[in-house]
Design an enzyme around this catalytic site. Structure first.
Site, PDB file in Angstrom:
ATOM      1  N   CYS A 100      -1.749   9.440   2.898  1.00 30.15           N
ATOM      2  CA  CYS A 100      -1.541   8.942   1.546  1.00 30.15           C
ATOM      3  C   CYS A 100      -2.669   9.420   0.646  1.00 30.15           C
ATOM      4  CB  CYS A 100      -1.473   7.422   1.555  1.00 30.15           C
ATOM      5  SG  CYS A 100      -2.796   6.687   2.491  1.00 30.15           S
ATOM      6  N   GLU A 126       0.896  -1.168   0.000  1.00 26.87           N
ATOM      7  CA  GLU A 126       0.000   0.000   0.000  1.00 26.87           C
ATOM      8  C   GLU A 126       0.923   1.204   0.000  1.00 26.87           C
ATOM      9  OE1 GLU A 126      -3.093  -0.715  -0.210  1.00 26.87           O
ATOM     10  OE2 GLU A 126      -3.411  -2.604   0.823  1.00 26.87           O
TER      11      GLU A 126
END
Ligand code: NDP
Length: 529
Positions: free
Chosen positions: A324, A290
């Protein structure tokens, strides 16, 4: 015993918190602050483990605050942690899944019971405001529960298949999802609870034993998490917790041939390095990555401007742009550009900046000296390229802020579209904005990056559908004032990225995630009839 709460912190209560939340957070903060500077250990095979070398965990709010001292784990510690996990994995993986889930649900309940302690530590360690800090811990608990619920809902992933029509025989076929064995979890600093606890919960619910390696900026939060696993009664070695530098300890874990799978959450560069290192083994092992994002928001001329401006500001500057999913690029149709921009600047200039443990502060410091330096370097680079700072563009050093890493939220216009900073993740409170001639142009620019994590849109219903069909991103939002590109919760918005943002194509906290931690075995059993 934790004091009984009259409310439960959930996705819903978090946006409209009762007064009790604030008093309990403040009580916990006072307690945590009274216990700063202690030495903490790693946990390997159920035993506390120290190391010859240690490192300091300091707060970015005020670097005079020494939060704790942690072991700098060695390659030997990495090897021992993997061996302990290997030893525990057989029994754990073969246990009835109901037993595993019951222990993990207990761990999730312990996180809830200790949520204010978690919140205080996260706020001090990461520099998150109190609601974001509490949300991180609450999400960790819910991610663990969600993985358990998935296994429950699928009957432990044991499914009867067709019976082959073989004369004279009875043929029974089963599809069984089984654990891999030893799973490594490497987590980032920005969601130290959720992005450690979520993968840990899924991996262990699936029957793997794990090794956790948190970011060196945030070892304390992960230690609290490990204590919840320990206190819930997970057998020794099922989870192992080690601390130390990614480049040495982390690399030793990645290089271990005895690790069967890895979940890494962090930057693109480290993620790709891990992907390549992990591929050096004898065979292909599952690698859940990720990684970063360069998340766009697109505003159509038909947008509700207030919702768009609110959503963009929240996503650009929440957690100081260190998500993110942060909104780092904004494309606005030119007829509504000036109006939207004016409102974005107005809202940005209203953001409270300071010690994020204080109630009305929205923006705290960035996480460490390197990020603080990066911010100054990016500002210089943008300036040299002709970018215009509509607000921000400087570090903040007045009074108490001088002790921490504070950066003004920054809105940049006029940065030439070919400049690399339109494509590179900065991971700081800096967002770049431009007017576009059409939605098609905005979509082309939005997709012209290696990343594909989140994206936001503001416009009509029909345009929103068009946006969903054309944007390249794993989590997409239309007309969302709570955040243009941010916001995730298990069971609501499972989280994961496309392209350079993620490797599995399946989102954490969603319907297809827990299965990634298991491999299929078909069991055909024949009996003569
Ligand atoms: P980093 O990539 O710097 O570090 C992530 C983790 O990897 C840390 O635990 C780090 O340890 C470890 N590490 C570093 N080098 C190695 C190595 N050679 N071998 C093994 N482990 C290693 O990320 P940050 O912590 O700075 O987090 C920010 C990044 O994470 C951003 O790019 C952000 O977009 C991304 N992110 C992605 C999310 C997603 O869901 N897609 C969610 C949250 C963040 P150490 O700290 O000791 O260096």
């Amino acid at each position: 015993m934790a004091k009984e709460s009259t409310f439960k912190l959930t996705y819903a209560t978090m946006f409209n918190p009762p007064a009790e939340l604030h008093t309990r957070f403040e009580d916990a903060l006072a307690k945590v602050k009274a216990s700063l500077g202690q030495e903490h250990g790693m946990i390997i095979g159920g035993q506390e483990r120290k190391a010859r070398q240690t490192f300091e965990d300091r707060s970015p709010i005020n670097t005079d605050w020494l939060l704790g001292i942690f072991p700098e784990g060695s390659a030997q510690d990495a090897q021992d942690a993997v061996a302990a996990a290997r030893q525990a994995s057989k029994d754990w993986g073969n246990r009835p899944w109901q037993e595993r889930l019951s222990l993990l649900r207990k761990a999730a309940d312990l996180i809830d019971e200790r949520i204010f302690e978690f919140g205080a530590v996260i706020a001090l360690e990461v520099g998150k405001n109190r609601m974001e800090a509490l949300g991180d811990a609450a999400e960790a608990a819910d991610l663990i529960r969600y993985a358990c619920d998935q296994i429950d809902a699928n009957g432990g992933f044991v499914k009867k298949m067709g019976e082959d029509p073989l004369e004279g025989f009875k043929a029974v076929n089963f599809s069984v999802l089984r654990p891999y064995g030893v799973w490594l979890i490497i987590s980032p600093f920005n969601f130290p609870a959720a992005l450690t606890g979520g993968p840990a919960g899924a991996a262990m619910a699936a029957g793997n034993a794990i090794v956790i390696k948190p970011a060196s900026d945030t070892p304390w939060t992960s230690r609290l998490l490990a204590e919840c696993f320990r206190d819930a009664g997970l057998p020794d070695g099922v989870f192992n917790f080690v601390t130390g530098p990614g480049s040495t300890l982390g690399q030793a874990l990645i290089d271990s041939p005895d690790v069967d799978g890895v979940t890494f959450t962090g930057s693109y560069d480290v993620g790709m390095h891990i992907f390549r290192s992990f591929a050096q083994g004898n065979y292909v092992r599952p690698t859940i990555l990720e990684m970063g994002g360069k998340n766009p928001a697109i505003v159509s001329q038909h947008a509700n401007i207030e919702d768009a401006a609110l959503g963009i500001v929240r996503s650009a500057f929440g957690l100081q742009g260190q998500k993110c999913s942060a909104c780092s690029r904004v494309f606005i149709e030119k007829t509504v550009y000036q109006k939207t921009l004016a409102r974005i600047l107005e809202l940005t200039n209203q953001l409270g900046i300071g010690d994020p443990t204080e109630r009305d502060v929205y923006l705290g410091p960035v996480v460490n000296k390197k990020s603080y330096q990066d911010y100054q370097d990016f500002i210089r680079e943008i300036d040299l390229a002709g970018g215009r700072f509509l607000t921000g563009g400087k570090t903040l050093t007045d009074g108490a802020l001088a002790k921490g890493y504070y950066c003004a939220p920054t809105v940049v216009a006029n940065l030439p579209l070919e400049h690399p900073l339109w494509k590179q993740e900065m991971f700081l409170p800096i967002t770049t904005i431009t007017a576009v001639d059409s939605l098609e142009e905005a979509m082309r620019l939005a997709n012209e990056v290696s990343y594909g994590l989140t994206a936001g849109f503001y416009g009509s219903l029909e345009e929103s559908k068009w946006f969903f069909d054309h944007i390249q991103a794993g989590v997409t939002y239309a007309n969302r004032p709570q955040g243009a590109t941010t916001g995730a919760w298990p069971g609501y918005q499972p989280f994961g990225g496309w392209k350079g943002s993620g490797s599995s194509g399946k989102n954490a906290g969603g319907l297809y995630y827990t299965q990634l931690y298991m491999r299929e075995q078909i069991q055909t059993l024949i009996q003569r009839s």
